[in-house]
Design an enzyme around this catalytic site. Structure first.
Site, PDB file in Angstrom:
ATOM      1  N   GLU A  53       0.856  -1.179   0.000  1.00  0.00           N
ATOM      2  CA  GLU A  53       0.000   0.000   0.000  1.00  0.00           C
ATOM      3  C   GLU A  53       0.899   1.238   0.000  1.00  0.00           C
ATOM      4  O   GLU A  53       1.752   1.389   0.861  1.00  0.00           O
ATOM      5  CB  GLU A  53      -0.926   0.011   1.218  1.00  0.00           C
ATOM      6  CG  GLU A  53      -1.961  -1.079   1.173  1.00  0.00           C
ATOM      7  CD  GLU A  53      -3.084  -0.922   2.187  1.00  0.00           C
ATOM      8  OE1 GLU A  53      -3.203   0.158   2.804  1.00  0.00           O
ATOM      9  OE2 GLU A  53      -3.841  -1.890   2.358  1.00  0.00           O
ATOM     10  N   HIS A  75      -4.286   6.281  -0.430  1.00  0.00           N
ATOM     11  CA  HIS A  75      -3.529   5.044  -0.287  1.00  0.00           C
ATOM     12  C   HIS A  75      -4.074   4.019  -1.269  1.00  0.00           C
ATOM     13  O   HIS A  75      -5.154   4.188  -1.828  1.00  0.00           O
ATOM     14  CB  HIS A  75      -3.537   4.523   1.158  1.00  0.00           C
ATOM     15  CG  HIS A  75      -4.808   3.896   1.609  1.00  0.00           C
ATOM     16  ND1 HIS A  75      -5.910   4.625   1.999  1.00  0.00           N
ATOM     17  CD2 HIS A  75      -5.162   2.594   1.737  1.00  0.00           C
ATOM     18  CE1 HIS A  75      -6.873   3.795   2.363  1.00  0.00           C
ATOM     19  NE2 HIS A  75      -6.449   2.553   2.208  1.00  0.00           N
ATOM     20  N   HIS A 119      -4.800  -0.140  -2.435  1.00  0.00           N
ATOM     21  CA  HIS A 119      -5.108  -1.501  -2.015  1.00  0.00           C
ATOM     22  C   HIS A 119      -4.598  -2.427  -3.112  1.00  0.00           C
ATOM     23  O   HIS A 119      -5.228  -2.529  -4.165  1.00  0.00           O
ATOM     24  CB  HIS A 119      -6.618  -1.692  -1.837  1.00  0.00           C
ATOM     25  CG  HIS A 119      -7.178  -1.108  -0.599  1.00  0.00           C
ATOM     26  ND1 HIS A 119      -8.520  -1.132  -0.306  1.00  0.00           N
ATOM     27  CD2 HIS A 119      -6.597  -0.485   0.462  1.00  0.00           C
ATOM     28  CE1 HIS A 119      -8.737  -0.553   0.861  1.00  0.00           C
ATOM     29  NE2 HIS A 119      -7.581  -0.143   1.340  1.00  0.00           N
ATOM     30  N   ASP A 151      -8.454   0.523   7.745  1.00  0.00           N
ATOM     31  CA  ASP A 151      -8.541   1.929   7.345  1.00  0.00           C
ATOM     32  C   ASP A 151      -9.421   2.708   8.319  1.00  0.00           C
ATOM     33  O   ASP A 151      -9.073   3.811   8.737  1.00  0.00           O
ATOM     34  CB  ASP A 151      -9.125   2.075   5.933  1.00  0.00           C
ATOM     35  CG  ASP A 151      -8.231   1.502   4.848  1.00  0.00           C
ATOM     36  OD1 ASP A 151      -7.017   1.329   5.080  1.00  0.00           O
ATOM     37  OD2 ASP A 151      -8.759   1.214   3.754  1.00  0.00           O
TER      38      ASP A 151
END
Length: 136
Positions: free
Chosen positions: A25, A80, A82, A93
């Protein structure tokens, strides 16, 4: 909630950042100037399990926020990726929302041949999706 509008060039740069480390990530900040998404500030992911979680390096966060302030920008979003999950907030998260007023951009590398980015914002105890419009 009003739609989030972003230039194609900025969206492409965010997607490129996510592709740099397809097995981890990636994360960072998106700034705004006069209410318009403006610049990305990558921050190193220091999580113990970067393939499934992100934790921004504290010194990197401070440096990015200082750079934004010095350039007359404000923090708009945290982004961010995944690597192997959809672009939806995970349990991890939700547990780690350090900036509750921020927009959260999640980029998924999980779809073969297509990258997907979605925007989320905290609304009480839940995350609500925001419409994300990419402008030409």
């Amino acid at each position: 909630m009003s739609p989030v509008k972003m230039s194609r060039m900025l969206a492409t740069r965010l997607l490129f950042e996510a592709q740099k480390q397809p097995d981890a990530e990636v994360c960072g900040f998106l700034s705004q100037r006069d209410g318009i998404p403006y610049e990305i500030y990558p921050v190193t992911n220091v999580a113990a399990d970067p393939a499934r979680r992100f934790e921004m390096d504290p010194a990197g966060q401070i440096a990015a926020l200082r750079n934004m302030r010095d350039r007359g920008e404000e923090m708009l979003a945290i982004y961010h990726s995944h690597p192997s999950a959809p672009p939806e907030p995970s349990v991890h998260d939700l547990e780690g929302l350090g900036y509750p007023q921020a927009l959260y951009l999640i980029i998924s590398l999980n779809i073969k041949g297509v990258l997907e980015m979605r925007a989320w914002q905290r609304d009480g105890d839940a995350m609500q999706e925001r419409v994300l419009t990419i402008l030409d």
